[in-house]
Motif scaffolding. Sequence first.
Motif, PDB file in Angstrom:
ATOM      1  N   ASP A  47      -1.985  -0.077   1.639  1.00  0.00           N
ATOM      2  CA  ASP A  47      -0.676   0.510   1.384  1.00  0.00           C
ATOM      3  C   ASP A  47      -0.543   0.742  -0.114  1.00  0.00           C
ATOM      4  O   ASP A  47      -0.925  -0.102  -0.918  1.00  0.00           O
ATOM      5  CB  ASP A  47       0.414  -0.447   1.881  1.00  0.00           C
ATOM      6  CG  ASP A  47       1.794   0.157   1.724  1.00  0.00           C
ATOM      7  OD1 ASP A  47       2.067   1.139   2.426  1.00  0.00           O
ATOM      8  OD2 ASP A  47       2.577  -0.351   0.905  1.00  0.00           O
ATOM      9  N   TYR A  48      -0.011   1.892  -0.485  1.00  0.00           N
ATOM     10  CA  TYR A  48       0.124   2.242  -1.889  1.00  0.00           C
ATOM     11  C   TYR A  48       1.585   2.433  -2.293  1.00  0.00           C
ATOM     12  O   TYR A  48       1.895   3.202  -3.183  1.00  0.00           O
ATOM     13  CB  TYR A  48      -0.674   3.514  -2.194  1.00  0.00           C
ATOM     14  CG  TYR A  48      -2.160   3.293  -2.086  1.00  0.00           C
ATOM     15  CD1 TYR A  48      -2.888   2.828  -3.173  1.00  0.00           C
ATOM     16  CD2 TYR A  48      -2.830   3.521  -0.894  1.00  0.00           C
ATOM     17  CE1 TYR A  48      -4.253   2.613  -3.083  1.00  0.00           C
ATOM     18  CE2 TYR A  48      -4.193   3.309  -0.792  1.00  0.00           C
ATOM     19  CZ  TYR A  48      -4.903   2.853  -1.886  1.00  0.00           C
ATOM     20  OH  TYR A  48      -6.248   2.639  -1.789  1.00  0.00           O
ATOM     21  N   THR A  49       2.486   1.724  -1.640  1.00  0.00           N
ATOM     22  CA  THR A  49       3.901   1.835  -1.965  1.00  0.00           C
ATOM     23  C   THR A  49       4.135   1.387  -3.407  1.00  0.00           C
ATOM     24  O   THR A  49       3.582   0.402  -3.867  1.00  0.00           O
ATOM     25  CB  THR A  49       4.730   0.953  -1.002  1.00  0.00           C
ATOM     26  OG1 THR A  49       4.415   1.343   0.329  1.00  0.00           O
ATOM     27  CG2 THR A  49       6.215   1.112  -1.253  1.00  0.00           C
ATOM     28  N   TRP A  50       4.952   2.125  -4.091  1.00  0.00           N
ATOM     29  CA  TRP A  50       5.313   1.844  -5.486  1.00  0.00           C
ATOM     30  C   TRP A  50       4.096   1.889  -6.405  1.00  0.00           C
ATOM     31  O   TRP A  50       4.052   1.238  -7.440  1.00  0.00           O
ATOM     32  CB  TRP A  50       6.030   0.504  -5.629  1.00  0.00           C
ATOM     33  CG  TRP A  50       7.194   0.391  -4.724  1.00  0.00           C
ATOM     34  CD1 TRP A  50       7.281  -0.349  -3.585  1.00  0.00           C
ATOM     35  CD2 TRP A  50       8.462   1.049  -4.842  1.00  0.00           C
ATOM     36  NE1 TRP A  50       8.489  -0.191  -2.982  1.00  0.00           N
ATOM     37  CE2 TRP A  50       9.249   0.663  -3.744  1.00  0.00           C
ATOM     38  CE3 TRP A  50       9.004   1.942  -5.755  1.00  0.00           C
ATOM     39  CZ2 TRP A  50      10.542   1.139  -3.552  1.00  0.00           C
ATOM     40  CZ3 TRP A  50      10.295   2.404  -5.552  1.00  0.00           C
ATOM     41  CH2 TRP A  50      11.050   1.994  -4.466  1.00  0.00           C
ATOM     42  N   GLY A  51       3.049   2.623  -6.019  1.00  0.00           N
ATOM     43  CA  GLY A  51       1.893   2.813  -6.881  1.00  0.00           C
ATOM     44  C   GLY A  51       0.957   1.637  -6.978  1.00  0.00           C
ATOM     45  O   GLY A  51       0.041   1.628  -7.785  1.00  0.00           O
ATOM     46  N   LYS A  53      -1.702  -0.867  -4.881  1.00  0.00           N
ATOM     47  CA  LYS A  53      -2.459  -1.026  -3.647  1.00  0.00           C
ATOM     48  C   LYS A  53      -2.337  -2.456  -3.138  1.00  0.00           C
ATOM     49  O   LYS A  53      -2.584  -3.412  -3.866  1.00  0.00           O
ATOM     50  CB  LYS A  53      -3.931  -0.699  -3.858  1.00  0.00           C
ATOM     51  CG  LYS A  53      -4.767  -0.911  -2.618  1.00  0.00           C
ATOM     52  CD  LYS A  53      -6.255  -0.741  -2.925  1.00  0.00           C
ATOM     53  CE  LYS A  53      -7.060  -1.086  -1.719  1.00  0.00           C
ATOM     54  NZ  LYS A  53      -7.531  -2.434  -1.681  1.00  0.00           N
ATOM     55  N   THR A  54      -1.932  -2.582  -1.891  1.00  0.00           N
ATOM     56  CA  THR A  54      -1.881  -3.884  -1.241  1.00  0.00           C
ATOM     57  C   THR A  54      -2.403  -3.737   0.185  1.00  0.00           C
ATOM     58  O   THR A  54      -2.332  -2.669   0.776  1.00  0.00           O
ATOM     59  CB  THR A  54      -0.446  -4.456  -1.187  1.00  0.00           C
ATOM     60  OG1 THR A  54       0.390  -3.523  -0.494  1.00  0.00           O
ATOM     61  CG2 THR A  54       0.100  -4.723  -2.559  1.00  0.00           C
ATOM     62  N   ASP A  55      -2.941  -4.812   0.729  1.00  0.00           N
ATOM     63  CA  ASP A  55      -3.338  -4.834   2.126  1.00  0.00           C
ATOM     64  C   ASP A  55      -2.163  -5.381   2.922  1.00  0.00           C
ATOM     65  O   ASP A  55      -1.606  -6.432   2.583  1.00  0.00           O
ATOM     66  CB  ASP A  55      -4.558  -5.731   2.333  1.00  0.00           C
ATOM     67  CG  ASP A  55      -5.815  -5.123   1.731  1.00  0.00           C
ATOM     68  OD1 ASP A  55      -5.878  -3.892   1.628  1.00  0.00           O
ATOM     69  OD2 ASP A  55      -6.722  -5.885   1.376  1.00  0.00           O
ATOM     70  N   PHE A  71       6.536  -3.350   1.892  1.00  0.00           N
ATOM     71  CA  PHE A  71       6.167  -3.465   0.483  1.00  0.00           C
ATOM     72  C   PHE A  71       6.392  -4.867  -0.072  1.00  0.00           C
ATOM     73  O   PHE A  71       6.151  -5.134  -1.224  1.00  0.00           O
ATOM     74  CB  PHE A  71       6.915  -2.431  -0.368  1.00  0.00           C
ATOM     75  CG  PHE A  71       8.403  -2.467  -0.203  1.00  0.00           C
ATOM     76  CD1 PHE A  71       9.181  -3.299  -0.971  1.00  0.00           C
ATOM     77  CD2 PHE A  71       9.021  -1.650   0.737  1.00  0.00           C
ATOM     78  CE1 PHE A  71      10.550  -3.325  -0.824  1.00  0.00           C
ATOM     79  CE2 PHE A  71      10.397  -1.670   0.887  1.00  0.00           C
ATOM     80  CZ  PHE A  71      11.160  -2.506   0.112  1.00  0.00           C
ATOM     81  N   ILE A  72       6.841  -5.770   0.769  1.00  0.00           N
ATOM     82  CA  ILE A  72       7.018  -7.168   0.369  1.00  0.00           C
ATOM     83  C   ILE A  72       5.915  -7.979   1.033  1.00  0.00           C
ATOM     84  O   ILE A  72       5.659  -7.823   2.214  1.00  0.00           O
ATOM     85  CB  ILE A  72       8.400  -7.704   0.803  1.00  0.00           C
ATOM     86  CG1 ILE A  72       9.504  -6.916   0.099  1.00  0.00           C
ATOM     87  CG2 ILE A  72       8.510  -9.195   0.506  1.00  0.00           C
ATOM     88  CD1 ILE A  72      10.890  -7.289   0.563  1.00  0.00           C
ATOM     89  N   GLU A  73       5.268  -8.844   0.294  1.00  0.00           N
ATOM     90  CA  GLU A  73       4.180  -9.620   0.867  1.00  0.00           C
ATOM     91  C   GLU A  73       4.692 -10.517   1.980  1.00  0.00           C
ATOM     92  O   GLU A  73       5.791 -11.043   1.930  1.00  0.00           O
ATOM     93  CB  GLU A  73       3.499 -10.450  -0.224  1.00  0.00           C
ATOM     94  CG  GLU A  73       2.799  -9.564  -1.220  1.00  0.00           C
ATOM     95  CD  GLU A  73       1.636 -10.242  -1.877  1.00  0.00           C
ATOM     96  OE1 GLU A  73       1.133 -11.240  -1.347  1.00  0.00           O
ATOM     97  OE2 GLU A  73       1.234  -9.759  -2.927  1.00  0.00           O
TER      98      GLU A  73
END
Length: 96
Positions: A47-51, A53-55, A71-73
């Motif tokens: 996911d690239y929300t807010w620039g 990269k997170t899984d 977008f929240i862990e």
Amino acid sequence: MTYEEATEIGEEIIVFYDLVDTEEEAMEILLEATEKQIPKKVEWTEDYTWGKKTDQPVCPVCDYYLTMHHFIECSKKISYCDKCGQAIDWSSEDGR
């Protein structure tokens, strides 16, 4: 209670309440509900929300994000998908 007993009871209940027209439809509904009780391993997507990269964990059946807001862990691991009801198995986390 055995699987066969549960199937018989579920079929009788579904047909009795006129939720379906045939016993075959009742069995399909019951089998689908039963299969959702068997946990499936969580899947991960980038996911690239807010620039950044997170899984993110997603449901293996409907691809719904398994976090309150994607977008929240994820701090709390839920047992079932909020969207489709699939039981979730977190054992495939691979260190995440």
